[in-house]
Structure formats: C-alpha cells, structure tokens
Design a protein around this motif. Structure first.
Motif, PDB file in Angstrom:
ATOM      1  N   THR A  17       0.839  -1.189   0.000  1.00 49.04           N
ATOM      2  CA  THR A  17       0.000   0.000   0.000  1.00 49.04           C
ATOM      3  C   THR A  17       0.873   1.237   0.000  1.00 49.04           C
ATOM      4  O   THR A  17       1.758   1.387   0.838  1.00 49.04           O
ATOM      5  N   PRO A  18       0.675   2.160  -0.933  1.00 49.71           N
ATOM      6  CA  PRO A  18       1.533   3.332  -1.048  1.00 49.71           C
ATOM      7  C   PRO A  18       1.445   4.221   0.181  1.00 49.71           C
ATOM      8  O   PRO A  18       0.440   4.251   0.880  1.00 49.71           O
ATOM      9  N   GLN A  35      -3.560  -0.086  -8.664  1.00 52.23           N
ATOM     10  CA  GLN A  35      -3.764  -0.691  -9.982  1.00 52.23           C
ATOM     11  C   GLN A  35      -2.521  -0.529 -10.848  1.00 52.23           C
ATOM     12  O   GLN A  35      -2.153  -1.440 -11.606  1.00 52.23           O
ATOM     13  N   SER A  36      -1.859   0.617 -10.727  1.00 51.30           N
ATOM     14  CA  SER A  36      -0.629   0.830 -11.483  1.00 51.30           C
ATOM     15  C   SER A  36       0.452  -0.141 -11.029  1.00 51.30           C
ATOM     16  O   SER A  36       1.180  -0.711 -11.855  1.00 51.30           O
ATOM     17  N   HIS A  37       0.565  -0.348  -9.715  1.00 50.30           N
ATOM     18  CA  HIS A  37       1.546  -1.315  -9.211  1.00 50.30           C
ATOM     19  C   HIS A  37       1.259  -2.711  -9.745  1.00 50.30           C
ATOM     20  O   HIS A  37       2.184  -3.461 -10.086  1.00 50.30           O
ATOM     21  N   GLN A  38       0.005  -3.065  -9.813  1.00 51.59           N
ATOM     22  CA  GLN A  38      -0.359  -4.372 -10.345  1.00 51.59           C
ATOM     23  C   GLN A  38       0.037  -4.486 -11.819  1.00 51.59           C
ATOM     24  O   GLN A  38       0.527  -5.538 -12.258  1.00 51.59           O
ATOM     25  N   ARG A  39      -0.158  -3.430 -12.583  1.00 55.36           N
ATOM     26  CA  ARG A  39       0.256  -3.450 -13.994  1.00 55.36           C
ATOM     27  C   ARG A  39       1.760  -3.630 -14.112  1.00 55.36           C
ATOM     28  O   ARG A  39       2.247  -4.381 -14.966  1.00 55.36           O
ATOM     29  N   CYS A  40       2.507  -2.936 -13.245  1.00 53.05           N
ATOM     30  CA  CYS A  40       3.967  -3.030 -13.300  1.00 53.05           C
ATOM     31  C   CYS A  40       4.442  -4.434 -12.966  1.00 53.05           C
ATOM     32  O   CYS A  40       5.359  -4.975 -13.613  1.00 53.05           O
ATOM     33  N   ALA A  41       3.842  -5.051 -11.943  1.00 53.80           N
ATOM     34  CA  ALA A  41       4.209  -6.415 -11.580  1.00 53.80           C
ATOM     35  C   ALA A  41       3.896  -7.378 -12.722  1.00 53.80           C
ATOM     36  O   ALA A  41       4.676  -8.295 -13.027  1.00 53.80           O
ATOM     37  N   ALA A  42       2.748  -7.151 -13.386  1.00 53.00           N
ATOM     38  CA  ALA A  42       2.368  -8.003 -14.510  1.00 53.00           C
ATOM     39  C   ALA A  42       3.333  -7.849 -15.677  1.00 53.00           C
ATOM     40  O   ALA A  42       3.522  -8.791 -16.471  1.00 53.00           O
ATOM     41  N   SER A 130       8.545   1.098 -18.629  1.00 50.95           N
ATOM     42  CA  SER A 130       9.976   1.313 -18.494  1.00 50.95           C
ATOM     43  C   SER A 130      10.371   1.686 -17.075  1.00 50.95           C
ATOM     44  O   SER A 130      11.356   1.168 -16.541  1.00 50.95           O
ATOM     45  N   LYS A 131       9.606   2.573 -16.427  1.00 50.95           N
ATOM     46  CA  LYS A 131       9.984   3.096 -15.111  1.00 50.95           C
ATOM     47  C   LYS A 131       8.949   2.804 -14.025  1.00 50.95           C
ATOM     48  O   LYS A 131       8.999   3.387 -12.947  1.00 50.95           O
ATOM     49  N   GLY A 132       8.010   1.925 -14.307  1.00 51.29           N
ATOM     50  CA  GLY A 132       7.033   1.574 -13.292  1.00 51.29           C
ATOM     51  C   GLY A 132       6.102   2.732 -12.987  1.00 51.29           C
ATOM     52  O   GLY A 132       5.979   3.690 -13.746  1.00 51.29           O
ATOM     53  N   THR A 133       5.456   2.667 -11.839  1.00 55.32           N
ATOM     54  CA  THR A 133       4.527   3.727 -11.431  1.00 55.32           C
ATOM     55  C   THR A 133       5.288   5.030 -11.223  1.00 55.32           C
ATOM     56  O   THR A 133       6.203   5.116 -10.404  1.00 55.32           O
ATOM     57  N   ASN A 134       4.941   6.037 -12.001  1.00 52.83           N
ATOM     58  CA  ASN A 134       5.495   7.377 -11.856  1.00 52.83           C
ATOM     59  C   ASN A 134       4.511   8.328 -12.498  1.00 52.83           C
ATOM     60  O   ASN A 134       3.660   7.922 -13.292  1.00 52.83           O
ATOM     61  N   ALA A 135       4.576   9.598 -12.152  1.00 56.23           N
ATOM     62  CA  ALA A 135       3.530  10.524 -12.590  1.00 56.23           C
ATOM     63  C   ALA A 135       3.457  10.646 -14.107  1.00 56.23           C
ATOM     64  O   ALA A 135       2.365  10.722 -14.678  1.00 56.23           O
ATOM     65  N   GLY A 150       6.699   9.869  -3.186  1.00 54.90           N
ATOM     66  CA  GLY A 150       7.624   9.043  -2.425  1.00 54.90           C
ATOM     67  C   GLY A 150       7.550   7.565  -2.744  1.00 54.90           C
ATOM     68  O   GLY A 150       7.763   7.116  -3.876  1.00 54.90           O
ATOM     69  N   GLY A 151       7.204   6.773  -1.729  1.00 56.03           N
ATOM     70  CA  GLY A 151       7.173   5.326  -1.858  1.00 56.03           C
ATOM     71  C   GLY A 151       6.081   4.796  -2.758  1.00 56.03           C
ATOM     72  O   GLY A 151       6.007   3.585  -2.995  1.00 56.03           O
ATOM     73  N   GLU A 152       5.211   5.649  -3.262  1.00 53.69           N
ATOM     74  CA  GLU A 152       4.215   5.201  -4.236  1.00 53.69           C
ATOM     75  C   GLU A 152       4.861   4.822  -5.562  1.00 53.69           C
ATOM     76  O   GLU A 152       4.270   4.098  -6.357  1.00 53.69           O
ATOM     77  N   HIS A 153       6.073   5.313  -5.810  1.00 55.60           N
ATOM     78  CA  HIS A 153       6.792   4.892  -7.008  1.00 55.60           C
ATOM     79  C   HIS A 153       7.049   3.387  -6.932  1.00 55.60           C
ATOM     80  O   HIS A 153       7.440   2.875  -5.876  1.00 55.60           O
ATOM     81  N   PHE A 154       6.822   2.704  -8.029  1.00 55.58           N
ATOM     82  CA  PHE A 154       7.000   1.250  -8.005  1.00 55.58           C
ATOM     83  C   PHE A 154       8.467   0.878  -7.796  1.00 55.58           C
ATOM     84  O   PHE A 154       8.782  -0.043  -7.045  1.00 55.58           O
TER      85      PHE A 154
END
Length: 704
Positions: A17-18, A35-42, A130-135, A150-154
C-alpha cells in the motif's frame, strides 16, 4: 549519494500500500496507484530495478524533438514561467512526448544532478513499462492528472521523488504529451499540482489558438468574470455551426468527452446558430451572450475571431474581394487582444519594447523615444523600408500601453482595394451599396475602440479618404457609410509607411494637415544593412526555426551576409535562413551550399555600402530552451517567457567591444554578474540562461 536511502528495501516484485500524500487525498487515488503497481508487476518489473542509463541515441532524440517541435515551441515559454514559480525548491519541470520520452527539462541545478542519477533526463523513456509507477507514465496511461509521492513509485530508486503530471491534449482530444513537476518528496506542496494543471491548460489553449486562429471561437463560463481567465471554456465553431474542437475547461464544464462534443453543433448544444451569434456580436461593444444547454444550465459567452487571413462563414475577410465578402468580415467581432500578453504588460512582468532590443544603438534609441511618449496620447508615425519590422514595433507599443487588454487592429492601406477601403475603415449601414451584407457592418476603426488602430502603409491611402480619417482623428467619432448617426470611439493611432510623406505633400498626394495629425512622434527603423546586430537577429531567427539543434552559420556565409545589402530587410533574412535550415537538416553549420541560387546571385551583385558594419561573427546558441515564436520574435522581440533578456543599454557593446560573439557574450555575462553583485541566480534570471551556462562560460567551478 544514495538516492534510495529514504525507503527500506523490499522483496523483488512485491508491492505494498503506497505511502499517504501529505495533502488531501483525491477520491480513488490510492486505488489508482495500486492498480498501477499491479500493472507493473504483470509487466515483470521489480521494485529494485536499477535505473536505465541508456537514453535514446542523440540522433534519435533529435528526431523525437523534431517530431514534437510544435509541442516544444508552445511548452517552452510556459515551462520557463512555471520554473519562476518553483525556483530554489529542489525541483524540476519535465516535458515528455505521448510515448513518455523526456524531450526537455529545466530546474534547479542541484536537483537536476540528483534526478540524473535515476535517469530522469532528456532522451529517457518514463512510461510505466519502463519506469514503473510514476507521474509521467501513469498520467499517460490514465489520461488524467496524476501525483505519485515518495514510496508510491514502483521502483524504490525513485522513492525520493514526488511527481505531479498533467497530460496535454490537442483540441480534438488527441494526446500530445505530459507536463510534469518533480521534486524532493520532503518538500512537496499540495499547490504544485494546481500549478501544473494551469500550465498545461495554457499550453493547450495556445495549441487551440494556433490550430483555429481563423475560426469562430466561443469563450464561456457559468460566471462572467471568469471569461478571459484559464478557467474559461473555449469551443471552436465551423462556418456550418459544427463544433470542431474544444479546450480542457470546456470539456470539464460541459461534462462530455472531446469526441462527444464534436458530434454536436451550435444548435444541438446551445440551441443557437452561427448567424445568431454574428447578430449578437455585430455591435461595437456587445455584452456577453447568455446561452443554455438542454439541461437548462446557463453560460455567459463571448465570441472571438483572430487571424490575419480569417475565413468566417466561407468569406475571406483578410483581403476582401467584394462588398459582400467585406460584409462577411463585419461579423468577425474584430480583433481581440491576447489575454496573457495583456496581463503581462499590465503588471509589468514583461515589456514588449524591451524585447525589441538586440544591442543595436539605433534600435535602442527608437525604443527609448517611444517609451517617453507611452500613454501620453501622442500619435506615433513609424518610417522605414519594407520588412524592417514596423508592425512589430506597433504591437510592442500596444502591449506596453495601458490599452494592452483592448484590441490591436491592423489595417494595411496598400492591400485593400481602393473601392473597399472606405467601407473597411468606417463601416456601412444596411443598403449602403449593392452587394453589401444585410444589416450593415462596423468598420475597423470601431473594432479598435478602446485599443490601438495601426494604419500600415498610410502613404497609400487614397487622397479622398484622408479627409474623412482626419475628421475621425479630430472628432473621435465615426459615421458609417449610409448612416446619419455617429459612433464615438476612443483609439490610439499608430501610422507607418515606407514612403517619403513630405515629398508626397509637395506633390499634392498626401494631406499636410493629416501628416501633422499623425506625426506626434516620428521614428525611423533602420534598414538591416544599417544595423550592427545582424548576428543576433539571425540567431533569433534560427532559434525560432530550429530550437533543438540550432546550426551555426559558417564564417564564409557570415561574411557574405555582412556584405549583402538586404533589400528585403529582416523579412528577407528570415526567408533565407528558413530555407537554409531545411537544406542543412542534420548538419552543424549553414554553408553556401544550403543557400538558394537566386540569393547567392543577388548577394554577389548587391553589396552593402563600404561604410556598413563589419561582417559579424555567428555562433550557434548554447541553450535549446531559448525558443522563439516566429510570430512574435522577428527583429526582434522575443516571447517574454523564453527570451534571452537583452542587457540594459549601459551593458550594450560599444565601439571598442570584442569582435567575436563569444567574447561579447562573456562580457555581457560578466556585466550581468557584476550588476547582480555576484548573485549567479539573479544574473541567470536576468540573462535568461541557466546558472550552469554562466559557470561554463566564465570557466568557474560550481560551489560545493
């Protein structure tokens, strides 16, 4: 320095959890991050990915920048203004294309170095894959403004950042790219997202105006006082009433997608028609219209219509060919000011006249004279050869005046047929002549009410009309053709001509009383061959044409330019360089091989007088951020937010200044640093260049 020390290590591939934002949560934002973290893991990314330090090849980045040249041109000035708001806050501003590749960035030097350690720099792709969850990447995926804190970045290496990004759309809803502000997560402020969204709207509105400058635009809001601000909605209407495009605020206010809005017409959306809009705004100073949606929600609406060759309802009003065509232009609501330019002028942030200065003593003298009579109700008459920038000076005077928020109406007295110029200037009543538009039309003088009327090539005005114009200037009222009623007007008048009016007076082709009415102050713009700033003018043109990889001008070409007489002046120089830039695509220098044969033939035939200024030394400018708009930069004033601020007159090179441009540039930088009492930040702001550039030019080491 370790960039990931703020966040503890985690299992590769895991996500949690971010961390909470230090501000009010937007509903559903936590779910979007998850949801973005899940996409990155996938996608197979791990949270301990090392930064990818392999950006695009330089040639590929150049291609990407060239492909997005228009986006950069609109965004660069806005980025500079935004940077002024966040300077010294450990942050940076990033522009990325629709694929997530960073095209350009500006920011605090120390933070740019930190960001470089995680490859947050031009040429690197920051899409989610390429860079995971980022704005940047997440805003692209969600197509909506996004904050990642902060830690919300994947990827943990990016956790020292907080990023606020807003996607950029064209008027048809197509993604253009992303504007982002990234900073140290410990210094994040909740207002940052608001600044980013406002800046994105500025870019989108400029894009819309560029796309549809010759179309009817309706500016609206549910509160009349918000019309003319960044909160106003703008929709573009075709001659048949069909909605062609809209800005982001319009889509938000109307609560429909861009595609859905473009399925509408004025009739289906607001229950009105193009002709009804024309009728309402035909009067000289119309009040906003009140239009309603089918739901009953009401909006206040203003109509605007800009563009030198405007086509409204299928009629060309830029160069009318018949009374009927001229009548079509009468409903065009006249010229309207640029709200941004007007506000800038009114608050003193930028000076149109100041940015005309390029170091030439003659131009400096003209500007100083004009500044003394500004807002004194003294007419201005500008003399000069064709192509010397007379209209640019007139627009700069208007921008600096207290009339800046009112219309600037330009009339070229030489381009309008003699049979139509009277109706064009003074307007006409219903039935004034055969073929005229029913219900008549107001003229250009009435359109300029409250603002500035620029009469270009006044020496070509028919003698019969000169008496009527003189009466208008004396009595400050206009009587349209076929009418018995006079309309009061409040206008500032600026005239311009390349002709010798005194000789015309002696020949009986120009009225002496009109001449003395127009020449409260007479200034003469020098021909390009008489100016000492040919190199600077050429560089600004090159920057406007090719801001990313601006070529230098080879010494042989520089010598050729210095010897040439330039009969077409700055307009001719711009055309020559525009062609040369295309011919020299991908090359570092413009040589004679890139010049057109007819120009080379003329250059060898038409030499400047022996007493002309020595051939200047040309060099490619350093910073790709210094972009100039071809519409506002020539001769040359730069767009305020992206300009190289010219030094004050005292700092201008004198006759004993160094001959090379590099030496002159260093001298100018030293003078600016001295004037700022050694404060590099202040000097960089005044010069419009980065602190790194100052350190590099002066061969200084940056402070630890």
């Amino acid at each position: 320095m370790s960039v990931s020390h703020d966040v503890p290590a985690a299992q590769a591939g895991s996500w949690s959890t971010p961390t909470a934002l230090p501000c009010r949560q937007h509903p559903g934002r936590t779910e979007q991050i998850e949801q973005s973290h899940q996409r990155c893991a996938a996608l197979g990314l791990t949270r301990v990915e090392r930064p990818d330090f392999e950006p695009l090849m330089r040639s590929d980045l150049s291609v990407a920048r060239e492909r997005n040249h228009r986006l950069f041109t609109h965004a660069a000035p806005v980025m500079e203004m935004l940077f002024e708001q966040i300077v010294n806050t450990e942050s940076m501003i990033v522009l990325a294309d629709a694929q997530g590749t960073i095209l350009h960035s500006v920011g605090d030097d120390r933070f740019l170095e930190r960001a470089g350690k995680v490859a947050l720099s031009p040429g690197v792709n920051w899409a989610e894959h390429s860079k995971g969850t980022n704005a940047i990447g997440t805003a692209l995926f969600q197509e909506s403004p996004t904050v990642v804190h902060g830690g919300e970045h994947f990827i943990h290496a990016n956790s020292f950042l907080t990023c606020s990004a807003a996607p950029l759309f064209d008027p048809r809803g197509n993604m253009l790219g992303v504007l982002d502000v990234t900073g140290d997560h410990r210094a994040y402020h909740q207002h940052t997202m608001g600044l980013v969204r406002m800046s994105a709207r500025m870019i989108e509105n400029q894009w819309l105006s560029d796309d549809f400058g010759n179309r009817l635009r309706l500016h609206f809001h549910s509160r009349a006082e918000f019309i003319g601000t960044l909160l106003e909605g703008i929709i573009v209407v075709g001659a048949d009433g069909k909605i062609l495009g809209a800005n982001r605020s319009a889509i938000d206010q109307l609560d429909m997608s861009s595609a859905a809005l473009r399925m509408h017409s004025l009739t289906s959306l607001f229950g009105t028609s193009v002709s009804a809009i024309f009728d309402h705004f035909r009067s000289p100073l119309p009040a906003p219209a009140c239009l309603s949606l089918a739901s009953g929600r009401q909006f206040f609406v203003n109509a605007r219509f800009n563009g030198p060759r405007a086509v409204m309802a299928g009629m060309d009003v830029g160069a009318p060919a018949s009374p009927g065509a001229l009548a079509g232009g009468s409903a065009a609501i006249g010229a309207t000011p640029n709200p941004a330019a007007g506000s800038a002028a009114s608050n003193g942030a930028f000076s149109g006249l100041r940015y005309l200065r390029t170091g030439d003593p003659q131009i400096d003298a003209v500007v100083q004279k004009v500044q003394r009579v500004l807002n004194r109700d003294i007419p201005l008459l500008i003399l000069g050869e064709t192509g010397t920038g007379k209209e640019l000076l007139a627009r700069a005077v208007h921008q600096d005046s207290n009339r800046a928020k009112q219309p600037f109406v330009a009339v070229n007295c030489a381009s309008i047929p003699e049979s139509l110029i009277e109706a064009e200037l003074f307007g006409y009543e219903d039935g004034a002549f055969t073929g005229a538009r029913r219900k008549g039309a107001c003229g250009r003088i009435v359109q300029a009410n409250g603002g500035t009327l620029f009469l270009d090539e006044i020496g070509d005005m028919p003698l019969s009309l000169q008496a009527r114009l003189l009466r208008v200037l004396q009595e400050r009222c206009v009587t349209p053709l076929g009418s018995q009623k006079s309309i009061s007007v409040d206008i500032a008048v600026i005239g311009a001509t390349h002709r010798n009016l005194r000789e015309m007076i002696e020949a009986g082709t120009f009225r002496e009383d009109l001449y003395y009415r127009l020449n409260g102050l007479v200034v003469r713009l020098p021909a390009l061959r008489e100016r000492s700033d040919l190199d600077i003018v050429a560089q600004r043109i090159l920057l406007s044409e090719c801001p990313q990889a601006t070529p230098a001008i080879a010494p042989g070409v520089a010598a050729l330019f210095g010897r040439y007489a330039w009969p077409g002046n700055i307009r001719q120089l711009a055309n020559v360089l525009r062609t040369a830039v295309v011919m020299a695509a991908g090359e570092t220098h413009i040589t004679e091989h890139h010049l057109s044969d007819d120009f080379l033939e003329d250059a060898r035939r038409l030499r400047a007088p022996v007493a002309a200024v020595p051939a200047p030394s040309f060099a490619a400018p350093e910073s790709p951020a210094l972009a100039f708009s071809p519409e506002t930069a020539p001769a040359f004033g730069t767009p305020p937010a992206a300009a190289i601020a010219a030094p004050e007159p005292a700092a201008a090179p004198d006759a004993g200044a160094p001959r090379t441009l590099e030496e002159a540039e260093i001298e100018m930088i030293r003078a600016a640093v001295a004037a700022a009492q050694g404060n590099i930040s202040v000097a960089s702001k005044r010069l419009g260049i980065s602190r790194n550039t100052i350190y590099r030019k002066l061969r200084w080491g940056k402070p630890a």
